[in-house]
Design a protein around this motif. Sequence first.
Motif, PDB file in Angstrom:
ATOM      1  N   LYS A 116       3.238 -29.973 -77.166  1.00  0.00           N
ATOM      2  CA  LYS A 116       2.946 -29.312 -75.868  1.00  0.00           C
ATOM      3  C   LYS A 116       1.960 -30.313 -74.774  1.00  0.00           C
ATOM      4  CE  LYS A 116       0.225 -25.400 -73.590  1.00  0.00           C
ATOM      5  NZ  LYS A 116       1.252 -25.229 -72.618  1.00  0.00           N
ATOM      6  N   ALA A 117       1.185 -30.901 -75.358  1.00  0.00           N
ATOM      7  CA  ALA A 117       0.469 -31.838 -74.436  1.00  0.00           C
ATOM      8  C   ALA A 117       1.041 -33.116 -73.976  1.00  0.00           C
ATOM      9  CB  ALA A 117      -0.837 -32.474 -75.289  1.00  0.00           C
ATOM     10  N   ILE A 118       2.189 -33.398 -74.826  1.00  0.00           N
ATOM     11  CA  ILE A 118       2.970 -34.643 -74.598  1.00  0.00           C
ATOM     12  C   ILE A 118       3.850 -34.128 -73.407  1.00  0.00           C
ATOM     13  CG2 ILE A 118       4.749 -36.169 -74.995  1.00  0.00           C
ATOM     14  CD1 ILE A 118       3.721 -35.946 -77.934  1.00  0.00           C
ATOM     15  N   PHE A 119       4.570 -32.992 -73.379  1.00  0.00           N
ATOM     16  CA  PHE A 119       5.425 -32.305 -72.518  1.00  0.00           C
ATOM     17  C   PHE A 119       4.607 -32.113 -71.011  1.00  0.00           C
ATOM     18  CE2 PHE A 119       7.763 -30.287 -76.227  1.00  0.00           C
ATOM     19  CZ  PHE A 119       8.676 -31.246 -75.988  1.00  0.00           C
ATOM     20  N   GLU A 120       3.326 -31.746 -71.105  1.00  0.00           N
ATOM     21  CA  GLU A 120       2.416 -31.519 -69.831  1.00  0.00           C
ATOM     22  C   GLU A 120       2.270 -32.812 -69.466  1.00  0.00           C
ATOM     23  OE1 GLU A 120      -0.067 -27.605 -70.984  1.00  0.00           O
ATOM     24  OE2 GLU A 120      -0.968 -29.557 -71.374  1.00  0.00           O
ATOM     25  N   GLN A 121       1.969 -33.807 -70.040  1.00  0.00           N
ATOM     26  CA  GLN A 121       1.540 -35.165 -69.288  1.00  0.00           C
ATOM     27  C   GLN A 121       2.770 -35.954 -69.037  1.00  0.00           C
ATOM     28  OE1 GLN A 121      -0.489 -38.146 -71.716  1.00  0.00           O
ATOM     29  NE2 GLN A 121      -2.175 -38.110 -70.030  1.00  0.00           N
ATOM     30  N   LYS A 122       3.862 -35.963 -69.539  1.00  0.00           N
ATOM     31  CA  LYS A 122       4.922 -36.905 -69.261  1.00  0.00           C
ATOM     32  C   LYS A 122       6.272 -36.116 -68.898  1.00  0.00           C
ATOM     33  CE  LYS A 122       2.772 -40.322 -70.616  1.00  0.00           C
ATOM     34  NZ  LYS A 122       3.274 -41.459 -71.805  1.00  0.00           N
ATOM     35  N   CYS A 123       6.343 -34.917 -68.502  1.00  0.00           N
ATOM     36  CA  CYS A 123       7.561 -34.024 -68.632  1.00  0.00           C
ATOM     37  C   CYS A 123       7.399 -33.010 -67.409  1.00  0.00           C
ATOM     38  CB  CYS A 123       8.041 -33.496 -69.433  1.00  0.00           C
ATOM     39  SG  CYS A 123       8.519 -34.437 -71.057  1.00  0.00           S
TER      40      CYS A 123
ATOM     41  N   CYS B 216       7.935 -32.874 -63.482  1.00  0.00           N
ATOM     42  CA  CYS B 216       9.224 -32.619 -62.761  1.00  0.00           C
ATOM     43  C   CYS B 216       9.894 -31.302 -63.279  1.00  0.00           C
ATOM     44  CB  CYS B 216      10.381 -33.936 -63.192  1.00  0.00           C
ATOM     45  SG  CYS B 216       9.738 -35.280 -62.423  1.00  0.00           S
ATOM     46  N   HIS B 217       9.668 -31.034 -64.654  1.00  0.00           N
ATOM     47  CA  HIS B 217      10.566 -29.717 -65.301  1.00  0.00           C
ATOM     48  C   HIS B 217       9.313 -28.651 -65.318  1.00  0.00           C
ATOM     49  CE1 HIS B 217      13.855 -31.904 -67.236  1.00  0.00           C
ATOM     50  NE2 HIS B 217      13.127 -32.908 -67.132  1.00  0.00           N
ATOM     51  N   LEU B 218       9.069 -28.287 -64.085  1.00  0.00           N
ATOM     52  CA  LEU B 218       8.420 -26.976 -63.646  1.00  0.00           C
ATOM     53  C   LEU B 218       9.303 -25.649 -63.823  1.00  0.00           C
ATOM     54  CD1 LEU B 218       6.358 -28.834 -60.946  1.00  0.00           C
ATOM     55  CD2 LEU B 218       5.805 -28.440 -63.242  1.00  0.00           C
ATOM     56  N   ALA B 219       8.409 -24.491 -63.829  1.00  0.00           N
ATOM     57  CA  ALA B 219       9.140 -23.326 -63.669  1.00  0.00           C
ATOM     58  C   ALA B 219       9.560 -22.962 -62.094  1.00  0.00           C
ATOM     59  CB  ALA B 219       8.050 -22.304 -64.199  1.00  0.00           C
ATOM     60  N   LYS B 220       8.859 -23.645 -61.251  1.00  0.00           N
ATOM     61  CA  LYS B 220       9.048 -23.660 -59.835  1.00  0.00           C
ATOM     62  C   LYS B 220       8.943 -24.697 -59.047  1.00  0.00           C
ATOM     63  CE  LYS B 220       7.911 -18.673 -59.337  1.00  0.00           C
ATOM     64  NZ  LYS B 220       7.267 -17.613 -58.720  1.00  0.00           N
ATOM     65  N   GLY B 221      10.035 -25.129 -58.256  1.00  0.00           N
ATOM     66  CA  GLY B 221      10.001 -26.100 -57.399  1.00  0.00           C
ATOM     67  C   GLY B 221      10.217 -27.583 -57.910  1.00  0.00           C
ATOM     68  N   GLY B 222      10.285 -27.673 -59.442  1.00  0.00           N
ATOM     69  CA  GLY B 222      10.673 -29.178 -59.932  1.00  0.00           C
ATOM     70  C   GLY B 222      11.895 -29.544 -59.761  1.00  0.00           C
ATOM     71  N   ILE B 223      12.051 -30.921 -59.830  1.00  0.00           N
ATOM     72  CA  ILE B 223      13.347 -31.540 -59.544  1.00  0.00           C
ATOM     73  C   ILE B 223      14.037 -31.356 -60.817  1.00  0.00           C
ATOM     74  CG2 ILE B 223      12.521 -32.940 -57.810  1.00  0.00           C
ATOM     75  CD1 ILE B 223      12.485 -35.555 -59.630  1.00  0.00           C
ATOM     76  N   GLY B 224      13.480 -31.496 -62.037  1.00  0.00           N
ATOM     77  CA  GLY B 224      14.020 -31.290 -63.519  1.00  0.00           C
ATOM     78  C   GLY B 224      15.064 -30.058 -63.449  1.00  0.00           C
ATOM     79  N   PRO B 225      16.311 -29.932 -64.052  1.00  0.00           N
ATOM     80  CA  PRO B 225      17.058 -29.211 -64.328  1.00  0.00           C
ATOM     81  C   PRO B 225      16.768 -27.702 -64.835  1.00  0.00           C
ATOM     82  CG  PRO B 225      17.816 -30.574 -65.521  1.00  0.00           C
ATOM     83  CD  PRO B 225      16.775 -31.243 -64.988  1.00  0.00           C
TER      84      PRO B 225
ATOM     85  N   ASN C 140      17.666 -41.605 -76.516  1.00  0.00           N
ATOM     86  CA  ASN C 140      18.606 -42.365 -76.048  1.00  0.00           C
ATOM     87  C   ASN C 140      17.955 -42.991 -74.987  1.00  0.00           C
ATOM     88  OD1 ASN C 140      19.042 -40.789 -73.522  1.00  0.00           O
ATOM     89  ND2 ASN C 140      21.052 -40.219 -74.507  1.00  0.00           N
ATOM     90  N   GLY C 141      16.617 -42.845 -74.778  1.00  0.00           N
ATOM     91  CA  GLY C 141      15.910 -43.439 -73.578  1.00  0.00           C
ATOM     92  C   GLY C 141      16.175 -43.019 -72.134  1.00  0.00           C
ATOM     93  N   THR C 142      16.911 -41.996 -71.873  1.00  0.00           N
ATOM     94  CA  THR C 142      17.163 -41.442 -70.510  1.00  0.00           C
ATOM     95  C   THR C 142      16.102 -40.593 -69.950  1.00  0.00           C
ATOM     96  OG1 THR C 142      18.295 -39.601 -71.421  1.00  0.00           O
ATOM     97  CG2 THR C 142      19.540 -41.611 -70.662  1.00  0.00           C
ATOM     98  N   MET C 143      15.036 -40.041 -70.920  1.00  0.00           N
ATOM     99  CA  MET C 143      14.043 -39.134 -70.405  1.00  0.00           C
ATOM    100  C   MET C 143      12.811 -39.507 -71.428  1.00  0.00           C
ATOM    101  SD  MET C 143      14.389 -37.134 -67.807  1.00  0.00           S
ATOM    102  CE  MET C 143      16.000 -37.505 -66.368  1.00  0.00           C
ATOM    103  N   PRO C 144      11.717 -39.731 -70.500  1.00  0.00           N
ATOM    104  CA  PRO C 144      11.583 -39.794 -68.981  1.00  0.00           C
ATOM    105  C   PRO C 144      12.336 -40.830 -68.513  1.00  0.00           C
ATOM    106  CG  PRO C 144       9.317 -39.523 -70.319  1.00  0.00           C
ATOM    107  CD  PRO C 144      10.225 -39.659 -71.473  1.00  0.00           C
ATOM    108  N   PRO C 145      12.285 -41.051 -67.258  1.00  0.00           N
ATOM    109  CA  PRO C 145      13.254 -41.970 -66.680  1.00  0.00           C
ATOM    110  C   PRO C 145      12.475 -43.174 -66.345  1.00  0.00           C
ATOM    111  CG  PRO C 145      12.747 -40.558 -64.886  1.00  0.00           C
ATOM    112  CD  PRO C 145      12.278 -39.644 -66.053  1.00  0.00           C
ATOM    113  N   TRP C 146      12.281 -44.069 -67.127  1.00  0.00           N
ATOM    114  CA  TRP C 146      11.475 -45.410 -67.191  1.00  0.00           C
ATOM    115  C   TRP C 146      12.443 -46.626 -67.624  1.00  0.00           C
ATOM    116  CZ3 TRP C 146       7.721 -46.908 -64.351  1.00  0.00           C
ATOM    117  CH2 TRP C 146       7.030 -48.119 -64.453  1.00  0.00           C
TER     118      TRP C 146
END
Length: 534
Positions: free
Chosen positions: A125-132, A135-144, A166-172
């Motif tokens: 959970k902490a990883i998703f919060e810090q790195k994802c 963008c991947h928000l419940a409202k207003g994020g650019i993630g799908p 495959n390294g496509t996310m996070p986009p770095w």
Amino acid sequence: MYFAGIKEENGMVRTIVRLVAVTCFLSSTWWACGTETPKSESTAEKTVDAGNTDKTVVDKKDTTEVAPEPQPEPAKPEPRPEPRPEPTKPEPVADGGHESIFEAKPEGDGPDLVFTGLTYWKDTKAIFEQKCNRCHLAKGGIGPFPLTSYKFVNTYKQSIKTSVANGTMPPWQADKSCGTYTNDISLTPVEKAKILQWVDQGAKEGDPNDYVAPPAPGKLGLDRVDLTLKMKKSYTIKKKPDDYRCFVLDWPHTTNKFVTGFQVNPGNAKIVHHVIAYIAKKSEVAQYTKKDPNGDGYTCYGTAGGPAGLRWLGVWAPGVPGAGYYKDTGIKVEPGSKIIVQLHYNVLPTANESDLTSVDFRLEDSVKKEAILFPYTNPQWLRGQNMKIAANDSNATHSFNLPLSFLGLVAPKVKGLTIYSAMLHMHQLGASGRLSLGGNQCLLNIPKWDFNWQLIFHLSQPVKLGMSDSVGITCSWNNSAANQPIVDGKKRTPADVYWGDGTFDEMCLGIVYMTCSDAAGQNIDCPDLSSLTD
């Protein structure tokens, strides 16, 4: 003159590279002004001496929300050419800097990391919060889709695994062996291993009491916005598939201001290919307002045209978040200026699209070091068919090395440069790219190019160069049948591709944010490169 052979429609950096051609002709040593390494030679440049709007989620058990329907796993990208061996990274120079948006966590190699008993609350959970979750928000994020709760993450766990593996996310895209950057959003080896192994172990939720909040990630975008300039009216796309349009925007300030941060708010993100902001000085304003008297913009293939075409203020491409420039630096905008905003739209022939984009600025009244954005490439690539990317060639490569001594011919007082940020620009066939110093030192390496995520990379430490140094650029493209872009549901047929402004043309452009210094190492203003368009 040299540039007479360059077609107007291929003018993205027509004025940018004029300074290289002018100084080369002044010195009567065109070939000393830069070299291109043919594909058959060594891959390194020749060395020059170098100094959804889902429900808002709850904190713990997330028992009230309903996850959206799972989306299919994203297809794995077509294989790219293997990255080239990387030279040694340059020795950085301590000089203050950007604040890192994440804590550095040196760790071992991912393949050797094995974890057991992984759970969402305790480990991921902490990883998703810090790195994802920026963008991947419940409202207003650019993630799908959102990744803000266990229900969402569990729903998309296979898609997450594929993207992380495959390294496509996070986009770095930047190779960490080349250098370190303050805006690094990539997963550490431990984080990557934990996510992948957590999914493989059944993606268990675990106990909410095991959760420990991570350090808050830095804000995505500018930390503050002091000025927003917006197109005066919505623009309906007129030329398809590519429409280059410049809009003249009023600069309201009556004293000198320094732009210390820049971001773009695309009005119609699905059609905005790139945005560049330019400065037109007060003495030049009339020629630009004449082109755009009513706010409808004017056609501007290449740059904004005229002297403003070499006076870059900010650049945006898909995936680029807003960011502040390096501490105590900024780009000066004088009173009475206008801001020319160029938008490149890419639209399907049958589509009826419009756009209303705005740009944000962070401003200061003064800075210690006045900076410029300096775009560079090989001017010969703009001539005719000198940058050929042959049909069906899966590893077409072009390189160029530019000695900085040319700058001394334009501005004799300039004896040194400091580079703070760097980025590359290619189009959809791009496979990899590298910016180098002195031919064999790495500034920025992108082993897997992704057109949709063209980031500007802020160096953890600036790099200082002298006039005996050089800057190099290498780009590789995959023009095979398997790597063609899809248009109207069909892949294009491979064809020879050259430098051009169109989405289906290609480019190899380096952009650096830099300041200049004199022989004593004291900061001085960088030359106004627009004088070379006179």
